[in-house]
Design an enzyme around this catalytic site. Structure first.
Site, PDB file in Angstrom:
ATOM      1  N   ARG A  14      37.938  51.301  55.134  1.00  0.00           N
ATOM      2  CA  ARG A  14      38.597  50.087  54.641  1.00  0.00           C
ATOM      3  C   ARG A  14      37.860  49.588  53.408  1.00  0.00           C
ATOM      4  O   ARG A  14      36.634  49.513  53.396  1.00  0.00           O
ATOM      5  CB  ARG A  14      38.594  48.996  55.704  1.00  0.00           C
ATOM      6  CG  ARG A  14      38.978  47.627  55.160  1.00  0.00           C
ATOM      7  CD  ARG A  14      40.123  47.002  55.909  1.00  0.00           C
ATOM      8  NE  ARG A  14      40.527  45.747  55.297  1.00  0.00           N
ATOM      9  CZ  ARG A  14      41.689  45.558  54.681  1.00  0.00           C
ATOM     10  NH1 ARG A  14      42.569  46.532  54.593  1.00  0.00           N
ATOM     11  NH2 ARG A  14      42.001  44.393  54.164  1.00  0.00           N
ATOM     12  N   LEU A  15      38.631  49.258  52.369  1.00  0.00           N
ATOM     13  CA  LEU A  15      38.080  48.617  51.176  1.00  0.00           C
ATOM     14  C   LEU A  15      38.313  47.126  51.359  1.00  0.00           C
ATOM     15  O   LEU A  15      39.451  46.657  51.228  1.00  0.00           O
ATOM     16  CB  LEU A  15      38.815  49.123  49.924  1.00  0.00           C
ATOM     17  CG  LEU A  15      38.378  50.446  49.290  1.00  0.00           C
ATOM     18  CD1 LEU A  15      38.248  51.556  50.312  1.00  0.00           C
ATOM     19  CD2 LEU A  15      39.333  50.844  48.191  1.00  0.00           C
ATOM     20  N   GLN A  23      40.973  39.966  59.213  1.00  0.00           N
ATOM     21  CA  GLN A  23      41.111  41.360  58.773  1.00  0.00           C
ATOM     22  C   GLN A  23      39.766  42.075  58.782  1.00  0.00           C
ATOM     23  O   GLN A  23      39.684  43.249  59.149  1.00  0.00           O
ATOM     24  CB  GLN A  23      41.685  41.413  57.358  1.00  0.00           C
ATOM     25  CG  GLN A  23      43.197  41.270  57.331  1.00  0.00           C
ATOM     26  CD  GLN A  23      43.813  41.960  56.138  1.00  0.00           C
ATOM     27  OE1 GLN A  23      43.169  42.114  55.108  1.00  0.00           O
ATOM     28  NE2 GLN A  23      45.056  42.355  56.272  1.00  0.00           N
ATOM     29  N   GLU A  65      35.469  38.806  44.766  1.00  0.00           N
ATOM     30  CA  GLU A  65      35.979  37.529  45.237  1.00  0.00           C
ATOM     31  C   GLU A  65      37.268  37.139  44.503  1.00  0.00           C
ATOM     32  O   GLU A  65      37.381  37.324  43.293  1.00  0.00           O
ATOM     33  CB  GLU A  65      34.893  36.464  44.996  1.00  0.00           C
ATOM     34  CG  GLU A  65      35.229  35.088  45.467  1.00  0.00           C
ATOM     35  CD  GLU A  65      35.175  34.953  46.985  1.00  0.00           C
ATOM     36  OE1 GLU A  65      34.192  35.375  47.596  1.00  0.00           O
ATOM     37  OE2 GLU A  65      36.146  34.416  47.543  1.00  0.00           O
ATOM     38  N   THR A 109      50.431  32.746  44.743  1.00  0.00           N
ATOM     39  CA  THR A 109      49.078  33.252  44.507  1.00  0.00           C
ATOM     40  C   THR A 109      48.994  34.113  43.249  1.00  0.00           C
ATOM     41  O   THR A 109      48.005  34.077  42.518  1.00  0.00           O
ATOM     42  CB  THR A 109      48.545  33.992  45.758  1.00  0.00           C
ATOM     43  OG1 THR A 109      47.258  34.533  45.478  1.00  0.00           O
ATOM     44  CG2 THR A 109      49.462  35.118  46.210  1.00  0.00           C
ATOM     45  N   ASP A 117      46.293  40.823  39.884  1.00  0.00           N
ATOM     46  CA  ASP A 117      45.302  41.447  40.748  1.00  0.00           C
ATOM     47  C   ASP A 117      44.338  42.210  39.845  1.00  0.00           C
ATOM     48  O   ASP A 117      44.694  43.232  39.264  1.00  0.00           O
ATOM     49  CB  ASP A 117      45.989  42.400  41.743  1.00  0.00           C
ATOM     50  CG  ASP A 117      45.014  42.945  42.783  1.00  0.00           C
ATOM     51  OD1 ASP A 117      43.785  42.931  42.523  1.00  0.00           O
ATOM     52  OD2 ASP A 117      45.475  43.367  43.845  1.00  0.00           O
ATOM     53  N   ARG A 149      41.556  43.736  40.543  1.00  0.00           N
ATOM     54  CA  ARG A 149      40.597  44.624  41.201  1.00  0.00           C
ATOM     55  C   ARG A 149      40.664  46.071  40.716  1.00  0.00           C
ATOM     56  O   ARG A 149      41.721  46.656  40.625  1.00  0.00           O
ATOM     57  CB  ARG A 149      40.805  44.588  42.719  1.00  0.00           C
ATOM     58  CG  ARG A 149      40.347  43.286  43.325  1.00  0.00           C
ATOM     59  CD  ARG A 149      40.696  43.196  44.777  1.00  0.00           C
ATOM     60  NE  ARG A 149      42.132  43.173  44.992  1.00  0.00           N
ATOM     61  CZ  ARG A 149      42.687  43.055  46.204  1.00  0.00           C
ATOM     62  NH1 ARG A 149      41.924  42.981  47.276  1.00  0.00           N
ATOM     63  NH2 ARG A 149      43.993  43.032  46.329  1.00  0.00           N
TER      64      ARG A 149
END
Ligand SMILES: [Zn+2]
Length: 218
Positions: A65-66, A86, A107, A129, A141, A143
């Protein structure tokens, strides 16, 4: 295939862990040298992780899991998101199957803690969001999972079963030559405070979330 700079394991140590729900396990915590973004990401080796890495290609690869850091959700129990439940669910599942949880210091989907709080304020004014991130001048996003791929390689992992609802994580790992042999969904952790957030993730982030119909529509 995208080029992947080599990272190495810098140190490792055993950490006994007990979660709020009572689940207890011992993780082998790894640190790394050479991660491209210079951040202090951690890998937690859980359950029979070493055996999972050395398994034949025909067998099940390590469950991975990331997990993106969420101070408010992981540590403070915030119900504005589902990160805390989660994280606990993932640690338990991986300890059972054998594999790794990568705790990524990303974060607020990569925008940082204060910016995430700013985004919450905009959400209270009606933005979702993703819109809130864009209004603050960030990508929806932000990331980049290059460090995650580097960490997996450093751990000798080139094939994973990925615990995730996020297709972008699988796509980015695959682009670096990490085989995603299997994808396992995470559970839905719904509460009144995060219902809109989860519905937005499902609709905008193309997450595969099995939400109740009234939530998905709202
Ligand atoms: Zn969160």
């Amino acid at each position: 295939m995208r080029d992947l700079p080599t990272a190495t394991v810098r140190n490792q140590v055993l950490v006994p862990m007990r979660f709020a729900g009572g689940f207890a396990t011992t993780a082998r915590v790894f640190t790394f040298r050479g991660l491209v973004d210079g951040r202090e990401h951690l890998a937690l080796g859980l359950g029979a992780h070493a055996a999972a890495v050395s398994r034949d290609a025909a067998d099940r690869p390590p469950l991975v899991r990331l997990h993106s850091e969420c101070l408010t959700g992981d540590v403070l129990g915030s119900e504005r998101c589902d990160c805390g439940p989660q994280l606990a669910e993932a640690v338990e599942a991986i300890a059972d199957a054998g594999g790794f949880l990568l705790y990524l210091r990303q974060e607020g989907r990569g925008i940082g803690l204060y910016a995430k709080i700013d985004a919450y304020a905009l959400q209270d004014d009606g933005l979702d969001t993703y819109e809130a991130n864009l209004a603050l001048g960030y990508a929806a996003d932000a990331r980049d999972y290059t460090p995650a791929a580097q960490m997996l390689r450093a751990l000798g992992v080139d094939r994973v079963a990925l615990l995730s609802n996020n297709p972008d994580k699988a796509a980015q790992l695959a682009a670096f030559g990490i085989t995603v042999a299997d994808r396992m969904p995470t559970g839905v952790h719904l509460n009144p405070a995060n219902a809109r957030y989860l519905a937005t993730k499902a609709a905008r982030g193309e997450h595969t979330l099995a939400l109740p119909v009234d939530v998905a529509a709202g």
